[in-house]
Write an enzyme that holds these catalytic residues in place. Structure first.
Site, mmCIF file in Angstrom:
data_model
loop_
_atom_site.group_PDB
_atom_site.id
_atom_site.type_symbol
_atom_site.label_atom_id
_atom_site.label_comp_id
_atom_site.label_asym_id
_atom_site.label_seq_id
_atom_site.Cartn_x
_atom_site.Cartn_y
_atom_site.Cartn_z
ATOM 1 N N HIS A 217 0.722 -1.228 0.013
ATOM 2 C CA HIS A 217 0.107 0.000 0.082
ATOM 3 C C HIS A 217 1.148 1.319 -0.011
ATOM 4 C CE1 HIS A 217 -4.139 -1.305 0.354
ATOM 5 N NE2 HIS A 217 -3.732 -2.378 1.026
ATOM 6 N N LYS A 408 -6.164 14.460 5.277
ATOM 7 C CA LYS A 408 -5.425 13.271 5.318
ATOM 8 C C LYS A 408 -4.141 13.219 6.362
ATOM 9 C CE LYS A 408 -4.157 14.360 1.115
ATOM 10 N NZ LYS A 408 -4.506 13.206 0.201
ATOM 11 N N ARG A 409 -3.628 12.051 6.720
ATOM 12 C CA ARG A 409 -2.664 11.987 7.672
ATOM 13 C C ARG A 409 -1.654 12.994 7.301
ATOM 14 N NH1 ARG A 409 1.962 8.350 7.420
ATOM 15 N NH2 ARG A 409 0.905 7.551 5.402
ATOM 16 N N LYS A 414 3.055 13.788 2.064
ATOM 17 C CA LYS A 414 1.732 14.561 1.663
ATOM 18 C C LYS A 414 2.009 15.916 1.515
ATOM 19 C CE LYS A 414 -0.662 10.566 3.356
ATOM 20 N NZ LYS A 414 -1.242 9.708 2.503
ATOM 21 N N THR A 516 -7.200 7.606 -1.348
ATOM 22 C CA THR A 516 -8.667 7.180 -1.571
ATOM 23 C C THR A 516 -9.315 8.349 -1.228
ATOM 24 O OG1 THR A 516 -8.766 6.470 0.570
ATOM 25 C CG2 THR A 516 -8.366 4.815 -0.998
ATOM 26 N N LYS A 520 -12.916 10.105 -3.240
ATOM 27 C CA LYS A 520 -14.206 10.503 -2.147
ATOM 28 C C LYS A 520 -14.478 11.928 -2.952
ATOM 29 C CE LYS A 520 -12.442 7.820 1.373
ATOM 30 N NZ LYS A 520 -11.712 7.692 2.592
#
Length: 672
Positions: A217, A408-409, A414, A516, A520
């Protein structure tokens, strides 16, 4: 899964910094969570292994002196859409055997008499214990083993109950390892088959490989676990022996195919021979599985070519891609009922279980009535989110502003920090240059940082400090707001996702496996601003160039910099005066309320290292943000983009993903 008493953590912002509090998710109990003590599993750990002589005259290892852990299952029904299918999520809680050391108790040492019971039940107390200290690492390893040991015993017991034999395992079950956390399942199945069922090694190994699949992942190092051999030997001595035997036989295959290639052997070995030695759990997953996949097209390619190329060369037939998906039942039908009703009216109700049917909406993207209704639904969802923001942060945001969302985390790759650099530029441009933005903008960030991840927690601190400065400046806050919504979780996401207009998917190219949240948000009509990373590439392909704003280095460009060592972060500062102003403001006292809030070390990390190419992508990111802001001035054009995003998300349904796993990896057919 494990029935944790406390979840990840509940996040609170105190003094602009993250504080973690216990998340007692089941404090009030649940009528749906049913304890099954009659199906408890007995799990051994610790002890030592000795060789004994068997009836066949051969030497057999015997695991002795182990401590016993009881795994008590709890069943939670998971009801499928329409109520026609009910699956069961089984969660195991760790319990001590029903005994205490009576000799110690009777001697008066009451605490030590029960301390083993207390330590055992700590095993399922907390989700993801910190592994920064030796005790935390040991607990984490034991948790992972406890999970797979309970699952394997449960599976084998079900086979026996149905009249089958242990050898029937791959015929009855498919076991999918998600990342390396359940990698011990490979060693556990082998141990059970060889030690308890007395199967020949070759037969046990064949059924093990036929049973397991491995999904990678992420390419990030923390997801590719490596456990120190001394710790492994202490906690799971017999499993370490099994892994060494797997490795010995596997490396014989490698030597046979590539004689004398010591470098290849070192890379492919399940054991990293550095001091101290480590067990490479990703390598164990690959060797022990019949199928290996990534979760987006670019990610699967990088798994094959960058992460484990030697394994892909040895077994190319094992590798495939299974792009992630999300369920439209939660992320449209439940989270955005107004959009769901619109889809029902426009294309019928079949989209709920066949999301590809939303493609029919694309032909209506220029319909003025549909555009107006789409905009009205978005506005109502923004009103709802504005109330949530006010109640949680005390900040009143304007529903007419552009809702620019990153949820998000919190992690360096990121790049929430890149988002904040843009906010800092807008702040300086308004406050110092007297600029007027094309329209007011509200930047919304939400996410949790791992408790021990200092840099990520600094980013949260900076976000809240910047928000406070903006709120104090009336010249700025009428055009720009920044809010950090604490305690990100699914129920909060169900409020944010339908209200988002701009979806920040800005990870460093080649770092995000799939994502993901991007799916969404796009399903709900948000327009992606992002790099060509993870599933962003496939979203851009589905929606078309008019429906996304792409920027930044590509994967080959990032890889070229990494290989050559040619990246010079300071050069971007020298070439872009906007970037210099932003970094000077952050490293100075512009956003600092006092000495404790100096963010110079964040800036220094960018200037001296910048491992995630934040400065390299700054200029391109600002250009993309300008394109997005100007595009939103055209309400009809923006509504068209929203409609196309919703219409073309069919391929990103989890239904499609699960079908691909079922048919191509698990080899199972629908029940009806």
């Amino acid at each position: 899964g494990l029935r944790y008493e406390f979840g990840l953590f509940r996040q609170e912002i105190v003094g602009r910094e993250q504080r973690e509090h216990p998340d007692a998710w089941n404090a009030h109990g649940s009528p749906w969570l049913v304890e099954r003590p009659d199906e408890a599993c007995l799990v051994p750990a610790y002890g030592s292994v000795v060789d004994t002589l068997g009836h066949d005259g051969e030497s057999h290892p015997m695991w002795l002196g182990w401590k016993l852990i009881v795994g008590v299952p709890y069943d939670m029904p998971v009801v499928g859409y329409g109520g026609k299918t009910v699956n069961v999520l089984r969660l195991f809680a760790a319990r001590a055997p029903n005994e205490i050391d009576m000799a110690t108790f009777n001697s008066g040492d009451y605490v030590r008499a029960v301390e083993q019971n207390i330590a055992t039940e700590t095993l399922s107390k907390v989700l993801y214990p910190s592994d920064d200290v030796p005790a935390g690492r040991e607990l984490r390893l034991l948790q992972e083993y406890f999970l797979v040991a309970c699952a394997v015993r449960d599976v084998l017991r079900r086979i026996e109950r149905e009249g089958g034999m242990p050898e029937d395992l791959p015929k009855r079950f498919a076991l999918q390892m998600n990342d390396t956390h359940p990698a011990l399942a490979v060693a556990e199945v082998m141990r059970v088959m060889v030690d308890e069922q007395r199967l020949p090694w070759e037969e046990a190994w064949a059924l093990t490989q036929s049973t397991f699949g491995y999904t990678n992942h992420t390419l990030m190092p923390e997801a590719l676990e490596r456990w120190p051999v001394p710790l492994f030997e202490k906690v799971l001595p017999r499993h370490l022996q099994v892994i060494y035997e797997i490795n010995s036989r596997f490396l014989d295959q490698v030597r046979s195919r590539w004689p004398g290639d010591l470098s290849r052997i070192q890379k492919m070995s399940l054991i990293d021979e550095a001091n101290p030695k480590h067990v490479r759990m990703a390598n164990l997953c690959v060797v022990g599985s019949h199928a290996v996949n990534g979760v987006a097209a670019i990610h699967s390619e990088l798994v094959r070519t960058r992460l484990i190329p030697e394994f892909a060369e040895m077994w190319p037939e094992k590798f495939s891609n299974k792009t992630n998906g999300v369920t439209p039942r939660r992320w449209i039908l439940q989270a955005n009922p107004a959009l769901a009703a619109l889809l029902d009216r426009r294309i019928g109700k079949g989209w709920v279980t066949r999301l590809e049917l939303t493609d029919a909406l694309a032909a209506q993207a220029d319909d003025p009535d549909l555009q107006q209704e789409t905009l009205a639904i978005k506005r109502a969802n923004k009103d709802r989110l504005a109330r949530v923001v006010l109640s949680t942060t005390g900040i009143a945001i304007d529903p007419d502003s552009l809702f620019d969302v990153q949820i998000k985390r919190i992690h360096e790759y990121k790049r929430q920090l890149l988002n904040l650099l843009h906010v800092a530029w807008l702040y300086l441009h308004i406050s110092e240059d007297g600029a007027r933005l094309p329209q007011p903008r509200t930047v919304i960030i939400s996410g949790k940082a791992a408790p021990s991840y200092r840099v990520a927690k600094q980013v949260i601190h900076l976000a809240n400090a910047m928000s406070a400065v903006i709120e104090r400046d009336p010249r700025v806050r009428e055009q720009l707001r920044l809010v950090f919504i604490p305690d990100y979780r699914v129920s909060l996401a169900e409020r944010i996702v339908p209200a988002a207009e701009l979806s920040e998917q800005i990870s460093t190219a080649g770092m995000e496996a799939s994502g993901t949240g991007n799916m969404k948000l796009s399903m709900n009509g948000a327009i992606t601003i992002g790099t060509l990373d993870g599933a962003n590439i496939e979203i851009a392909d589905a929606v078309g160039p008019e429906g996304v704003f792409v920027f930044g280095l590509t994967v080959p460009e990032v890889e070229a910099h990494v290989r050559s060592g040619s990246y010079q972060p300071r050069r971007h500062v020298e070439e872009d005066p906007r970037l210099r102003r932003v970094l000077d403001a952050i490293s100075g006292d512009r956003f600092a309320a006092g000495p404790r809030e100096m963010f110079g070390d964040l800036v220094a990390r960018l200037l001296h290292h910048d491992p995630y190419f934040v400065l390299a992508d700054f200029s391109s990111y600002l250009d993309a943000q300008d394109r997005a802001a100007n595009a939103r001035l055209d309400s009809k054009g923006w509504a068209r983009k929203m409609i196309l995003n919703t219409a073309r998300m069919g391929r990103f349904s989890s239904d499609r993903t699960i079908r691909e796993y079922a048919t191509e990896i698990w080899r199972v057919a629908p029940v009806n």
